[in-house]
Design a protein around this motif. Structure first.
Motif, PDB file in Angstrom:
ATOM      1  N   PHE A  41      -5.547  12.967  -6.913  1.00 25.69           N
ATOM      2  CA  PHE A  41      -5.589  12.150  -5.852  1.00 25.69           C
ATOM      3  C   PHE A  41      -7.257  11.451  -6.109  1.00 25.69           C
ATOM      4  N   GLY A  42      -7.924  11.529  -7.061  1.00 27.52           N
ATOM      5  CA  GLY A  42      -9.145  11.258  -7.091  1.00 27.52           C
ATOM      6  C   GLY A  42      -9.426   9.824  -6.857  1.00 27.52           C
ATOM      7  N   LYS A  43      -8.540   8.915  -7.268  1.00 30.73           N
ATOM      8  CA  LYS A  43      -8.701   7.622  -7.128  1.00 30.73           C
ATOM      9  C   LYS A  43      -8.039   7.204  -5.714  1.00 30.73           C
ATOM     10  N   SER A  44      -7.518   8.124  -5.004  1.00 32.24           N
ATOM     11  CA  SER A  44      -6.983   7.910  -3.723  1.00 32.24           C
ATOM     12  C   SER A  44      -8.098   7.753  -2.670  1.00 32.24           C
ATOM     13  N   LEU A  45      -7.998   7.045  -1.530  1.00 28.05           N
ATOM     14  CA  LEU A  45      -8.908   7.248  -0.489  1.00 28.05           C
ATOM     15  C   LEU A  45      -8.180   8.259   0.448  1.00 28.05           C
ATOM     16  N   PHE A  89       3.037   8.904  -8.138  1.00 29.80           N
ATOM     17  CA  PHE A  89       3.257   8.072  -7.016  1.00 29.80           C
ATOM     18  C   PHE A  89       2.063   7.272  -6.900  1.00 29.80           C
ATOM     19  N   ALA A  90       0.836   7.623  -7.379  1.00 31.57           N
ATOM     20  CA  ALA A  90      -0.440   6.934  -7.058  1.00 31.57           C
ATOM     21  C   ALA A  90      -0.803   6.588  -5.832  1.00 31.57           C
ATOM     22  N   PRO A  91      -0.809   7.108  -4.785  1.00 32.52           N
ATOM     23  CA  PRO A  91      -1.020   6.773  -3.416  1.00 32.52           C
ATOM     24  C   PRO A  91      -2.516   5.808  -3.361  1.00 32.52           C
ATOM     25  N   ASP A  92      -2.347   4.884  -2.491  1.00 30.44           N
ATOM     26  CA  ASP A  92      -3.754   4.046  -2.395  1.00 30.44           C
ATOM     27  C   ASP A  92      -4.464   4.855  -1.214  1.00 30.44           C
ATOM     28  N   LEU A  93      -3.641   5.754  -0.274  1.00 27.80           N
ATOM     29  CA  LEU A  93      -4.143   6.491   0.898  1.00 27.80           C
ATOM     30  C   LEU A  93      -3.405   7.839   0.882  1.00 27.80           C
ATOM     31  N   VAL A  94      -4.369   8.760   0.966  1.00 27.88           N
ATOM     32  CA  VAL A  94      -3.740  10.245   1.360  1.00 27.88           C
ATOM     33  C   VAL A  94      -4.250  10.601   2.681  1.00 27.88           C
ATOM     34  N   VAL A  95      -3.185  10.733   3.668  1.00 29.45           N
ATOM     35  CA  VAL A  95      -3.504  11.155   4.972  1.00 29.45           C
ATOM     36  C   VAL A  95      -3.110  12.400   5.129  1.00 29.45           C
ATOM     37  N   THR A  96      -4.071  13.468   5.483  1.00 25.75           N
ATOM     38  CA  THR A  96      -3.783  14.899   6.164  1.00 25.75           C
ATOM     39  C   THR A  96      -3.309  14.712   7.307  1.00 25.75           C
ATOM     40  N   MET A 130       0.742  -1.286  -0.046  1.00 23.43           N
ATOM     41  CA  MET A 130      -0.077   0.049  -0.117  1.00 23.43           C
ATOM     42  C   MET A 130       0.754   1.225   0.087  1.00 23.43           C
ATOM     43  N   LYS A 131       0.521   2.151  -0.712  1.00 15.84           N
ATOM     44  CA  LYS A 131       1.468   3.561  -0.871  1.00 15.84           C
ATOM     45  C   LYS A 131       0.427   4.582  -0.046  1.00 15.84           C
ATOM     46  N   VAL A 132       1.121   5.116   0.891  1.00 21.01           N
ATOM     47  CA  VAL A 132       0.638   6.069   1.532  1.00 21.01           C
ATOM     48  C   VAL A 132       1.318   7.680   1.456  1.00 21.01           C
ATOM     49  N   LEU A 133       0.509   8.663   1.219  1.00 20.04           N
ATOM     50  CA  LEU A 133       1.107   9.911   1.134  1.00 20.04           C
ATOM     51  C   LEU A 133       0.476  10.939   2.206  1.00 20.04           C
ATOM     52  N   TYR A 134       1.209  11.189   3.199  1.00 22.57           N
ATOM     53  CA  TYR A 134       1.042  11.969   4.194  1.00 22.57           C
ATOM     54  C   TYR A 134       1.250  13.563   3.895  1.00 22.57           C
ATOM     55  N   ILE A 135       0.283  14.359   3.877  1.00 23.94           N
ATOM     56  CA  ILE A 135      -0.043  15.763   3.552  1.00 23.94           C
ATOM     57  C   ILE A 135      -0.112  16.783   4.643  1.00 23.94           C
ATOM     58  N   CYS A 136       0.826  17.697   4.653  1.00 23.04           N
ATOM     59  CA  CYS A 136       0.687  18.797   5.664  1.00 23.04           C
ATOM     60  C   CYS A 136       0.996  19.988   5.233  1.00 23.04           C
ATOM     61  N   THR A 137       0.572  21.028   5.148  1.00 26.74           N
ATOM     62  CA  THR A 137       0.699  22.131   4.342  1.00 26.74           C
ATOM     63  C   THR A 137       1.888  22.416   4.118  1.00 26.74           C
ATOM     64  N   HIS A 138       3.020  22.684   5.162  1.00 22.15           N
ATOM     65  CA  HIS A 138       4.253  23.026   4.735  1.00 22.15           C
ATOM     66  C   HIS A 138       5.218  21.892   4.621  1.00 22.15           C
TER      67      HIS A 138
END
Length: 163
Positions: A99-103, A78-85, A1-9
Motif C-alpha cells: 500500500f506504500g504508494k497509495s494515499l 490492483f495498485a490503488p491510488d487511494l486506500v480508504v478505511t 482512479m483506483k479506490v480500495l475500501y478497507i474494513c476488517t471483515h
C-alpha cells in the motif's frame, strides 16, 4: 482512479462503498480524478457478504454482481491510488507494505449490521449509510485535483471529511 475500501471483515461498510462507488461513478469522469474503479477488502475477511448489505443495495437499485468478502492480500496487483478505511479498527491496523504508494485516508462509517433494534431501525441505518456513501462518491467524482498530486488529493479529501 483506483479506490480500495478497507474494513476488517469486508462484509458490510466496505462492500457498500465498493458497490455504490462503482454504480454512481460508472461512466462519469471527474474533472481531474478520471474514471473511478472501486474494490473492497478486509484484513480478516468474513468470507461472506452480510445478507442485509445485499438486501439494501438491491432495494436501492444498486448492482450486487460480483460482490464478495476477500482479503486485502488479494489486491497486491490492483495498485490503488487511494486506500480508504471505513471502520475504526481497520484504520488502526498496519497496512501491507504494497500500500506504500497509495494515499491512505480514513472515512469512518457507522456499522449498520451491528445495530441492535427493530427491523425499521436497522433498515433506516442501512439506508442512511448508503445515502452517506452516495454523497461522498458524488463529492469524490467532482474533486478538482490531480490524483497524482497526493498532497492536494489528501487536502481535498480532508475537506470532504476524510482524516
Amino acid at each position: 482512479m483506483k479506490v480500495l475500501y478497507i474494513c476488517t471483515h469486508n462484509r458490510c461498510r466496505s462492500i457498500l462503498s465498493e458497490a455504490i462507488t462503482n454504480q454512481f461513478s460508472d461512466g462519469k469522469v471527474g474533472k481531474k480524478v478520471g474514471s473511478i474503479v472501486a474494490k473492497s477488502a478486509g484484513s480478516q475477511p468474513a468470507g461472506e457478504v452480510h445478507p442485509l448489505s445485499i438486501k439494501y443495495l438491491q432495494e436501492a437499485g444498486i448492482s450486487t454482481d460480483g460482490l464478495q468478502s476477500q482479503s486485502w492480500d488479494d489486491f497486491e496487483h490492483f495498485a490503488p491510488d487511494l486506500v480508504v478505511t471505513v471502520c475504526d479498527s481497520a484504520a488502526g491496523e498496519t497496512c501491507p507494505v504494497w500500500f506504500g504508494k497509495s494515499l491512505k485516508v480514513h472515512w469512518g462509517l457507522a456499522d449498520p449490521s451491528k445495530l441492535q433494534g427493530s427491523e425499521v431501525e436497522i433498515s433506516e441505518a442501512f439506508r442512511a449509510t448508503i445515502e452517506q456513501i452516495k454523497q461522498r462518491v458524488e463529492q469524490l467524482v467532482n474533486l478538482d485535483v490531480d490524483v497524482k498530486d497526493k498532497v492536494a488529493l489528501k487536502a481535498a479529501l480532508a475537506n470532504l471529511g476524510a482524516v
